[in-house]
Design a protein around this motif. Structure first.
Motif, short mmCIF file in Angstrom:
data_model
loop_
_atom_site.label_atom_id
_atom_site.label_comp_id
_atom_site.label_asym_id
_atom_site.label_seq_id
_atom_site.Cartn_x
_atom_site.Cartn_y
_atom_site.Cartn_z
N LEU A 198 38.47 37.40 30.00
CA LEU A 198 39.29 37.07 31.17
C LEU A 198 38.42 36.80 32.40
N GLU A 199 37.44 37.65 32.62
CA GLU A 199 36.57 37.45 33.78
C GLU A 199 35.71 36.20 33.63
N HIS A 200 35.30 35.91 32.40
CA HIS A 200 34.53 34.70 32.15
C HIS A 200 35.36 33.45 32.47
N LEU A 201 36.60 33.43 32.01
CA LEU A 201 37.46 32.27 32.24
C LEU A 201 37.73 32.05 33.72
N LEU A 202 38.00 33.13 34.44
CA LEU A 202 38.26 33.01 35.87
C LEU A 202 37.04 32.48 36.61
N GLY A 203 35.87 33.00 36.25
CA GLY A 203 34.65 32.54 36.90
C GLY A 203 34.34 31.08 36.59
N GLN A 204 34.52 30.67 35.33
CA GLN A 204 34.27 29.29 34.96
C GLN A 204 35.23 28.33 35.64
N ALA A 205 36.47 28.77 35.85
CA ALA A 205 37.47 27.91 36.49
C ALA A 205 37.27 27.81 37.99
N GLY A 206 36.44 28.69 38.58
CA GLY A 206 36.11 28.55 39.99
C GLY A 206 36.78 29.51 40.94
N ASN A 207 37.53 30.51 40.42
CA ASN A 207 38.18 31.47 41.29
C ASN A 207 38.16 32.84 40.63
N ALA A 208 37.06 33.55 40.79
CA ALA A 208 36.89 34.85 40.15
C ALA A 208 37.82 35.91 40.72
N SER A 209 38.39 35.67 41.90
CA SER A 209 39.28 36.65 42.53
C SER A 209 40.75 36.27 42.40
N LEU A 210 41.07 35.41 41.44
CA LEU A 210 42.45 34.97 41.27
C LEU A 210 43.38 36.13 40.93
N MET A 211 42.87 37.10 40.16
CA MET A 211 43.68 38.25 39.74
C MET A 211 43.09 39.54 40.30
N THR A 212 43.95 40.47 40.59
CA THR A 212 43.46 41.79 40.98
C THR A 212 42.90 42.51 39.75
N GLN A 213 42.01 43.45 40.00
CA GLN A 213 41.43 44.22 38.90
C GLN A 213 42.50 44.97 38.12
N ALA A 214 43.48 45.50 38.83
CA ALA A 214 44.54 46.25 38.16
C ALA A 214 45.30 45.36 37.19
N LEU A 215 45.59 44.12 37.59
CA LEU A 215 46.30 43.21 36.70
C LEU A 215 45.45 42.85 35.49
N ARG A 216 44.17 42.65 35.67
CA ARG A 216 43.29 42.32 34.54
C ARG A 216 43.34 43.43 33.48
N HIS A 217 43.28 44.66 33.94
CA HIS A 217 43.32 45.78 32.98
C HIS A 217 44.70 45.88 32.32
N THR A 218 45.74 45.61 33.08
CA THR A 218 47.09 45.65 32.51
C THR A 218 47.25 44.58 31.42
N LEU A 219 46.77 43.38 31.68
CA LEU A 219 46.86 42.31 30.68
C LEU A 219 46.09 42.68 29.41
N CYS A 220 44.91 43.23 29.58
CA CYS A 220 44.10 43.60 28.41
C CYS A 220 44.77 44.72 27.61
#
Length: 281
Positions: A206-228
């Motif tokens: 998830l973090e790789h995709l966000l960084g490659q797309a150009g917006n590493a801060s698109l999601m909050t950390q809490a949401l990233r963990h919830t999705l995983c």
């Protein structure tokens, strides 16, 4: 996703789209190792390789990566089977189209001979090698799989003519246990099992995709963990949920994707309390 919505979040592309640019794909270490072995060893030695795993675990991505990398090599011809459900006649038609060999499907021996002569001639004159990629290989009939085994080598199995990489789910493993396909199963030299991803692997993806797309801060950390936590170890489920959240956020013109949005989109609806009729006990 249109350009207006991409601009809203400063994205170069939709990081959760199935049409993700291949250079932006997340490549775990075990997939990188498998691709390296195919590139640097098996395409020269020939024979079969196999990727197997549950739907959404990354099998097709592995073939996309291999196709891109192998096509950059100067002495490799890469073909892909697009209709694995074909009968023998259509299978020969497709092989003839892939390798530019005019075939008459009614003459299986003629097609068999012409393909082998083409591959052998290329090997002897230019050292060129042929690689065939087969996605959804569990759909191939036992007859076609057996024919592919016979096509792939010459001189009493001592000279490989073709490198074949198959990808399929558990049905492919089950099919290869059939008595008539045991000779093929014994020839699979390189295997990759795309198992359920760990929570850390999903988060890294998830973090790789966000960084490659150009917006590493698109999601909050809490949401990233919830999705995983809710992706069941499956990359496809992870990106499908994330894509739905991105579309919902764009519709609401939200500046960032957070857990509140997750609850709005995925929380089960609450049942309204029904009022009892007057006089009921």
């Amino acid at each position: 996703m249109n350009h207006k919505l991409l601009a809203l979040y400063g994205l170069k592309f939709n990081p959760f789209s199935p049409e993700l640019p291949i250079d932006a794909v997340y490549v775990p270490a075990k997939i990188e190792s498998f691709c390296w072995r195919i590139e640097h060893a098996q395409i020269r030695e020939g024979g079969f390789a196999m990727v197997h795993g549950d739907p959404g675990s990354g099998k097709s991505i592995v073939l996309r990566l291999l196709a891109q990398r192998l096509r950059k090599l100067p002495d490799i011809t890469v073909g892909a089977i697009n209709h694995p459900q074909s009968n023998l006649a259509d299978f020969y038609r497709e092989l003839g189209d892939i390798f530019a060999v005019p075939l008459r499907p009614s003459n299986r021996w003629g097609g068999f001979k012409a393909l082998r002569e083409r591959w052998l001639g290329h090997m002897e004159s230019s050292r060129s090698r042929a690689v065939l990629l087969v996605d959804e290989a569990q759909e191939m009939t036992p007859q076609v799989l057996s024919e592919l085994r016979l096509l792939s080598c010459s001189r009493f199995d001592s000279q490989p003519l073709l490198c074949i990489v198959m990808a399929g789910d558990a049905r492919l493993l089950e099919k290869l246990r059939r008595e008539e396909l045991i000779p093929l199963g014994s020839r699979i030299r390189t295997r990759l099992a795309t198992e359920f991803a760990s929570r850390d692997e999903l988060l890294a993806c998830l973090e790789h995709l966000l960084g490659q797309a150009g917006n590493a801060s698109l999601m909050t950390q809490a949401l990233r963990h919830t999705l995983c936590d809710h992706a069941a170890g499956n990359y496809r489920i992870l990106t499908t949920m994330a894509a739905e959240l991105l579309a919902a956020a764009a519709q609401k013109d939200l500046p960032v994707l957070d857990e509140k949005l997750y609850l709005d989109v995925f929380a089960p609806p609450t049942k309204a309390t029904q009022r009892r009729p007057a006089g009921a006990r």
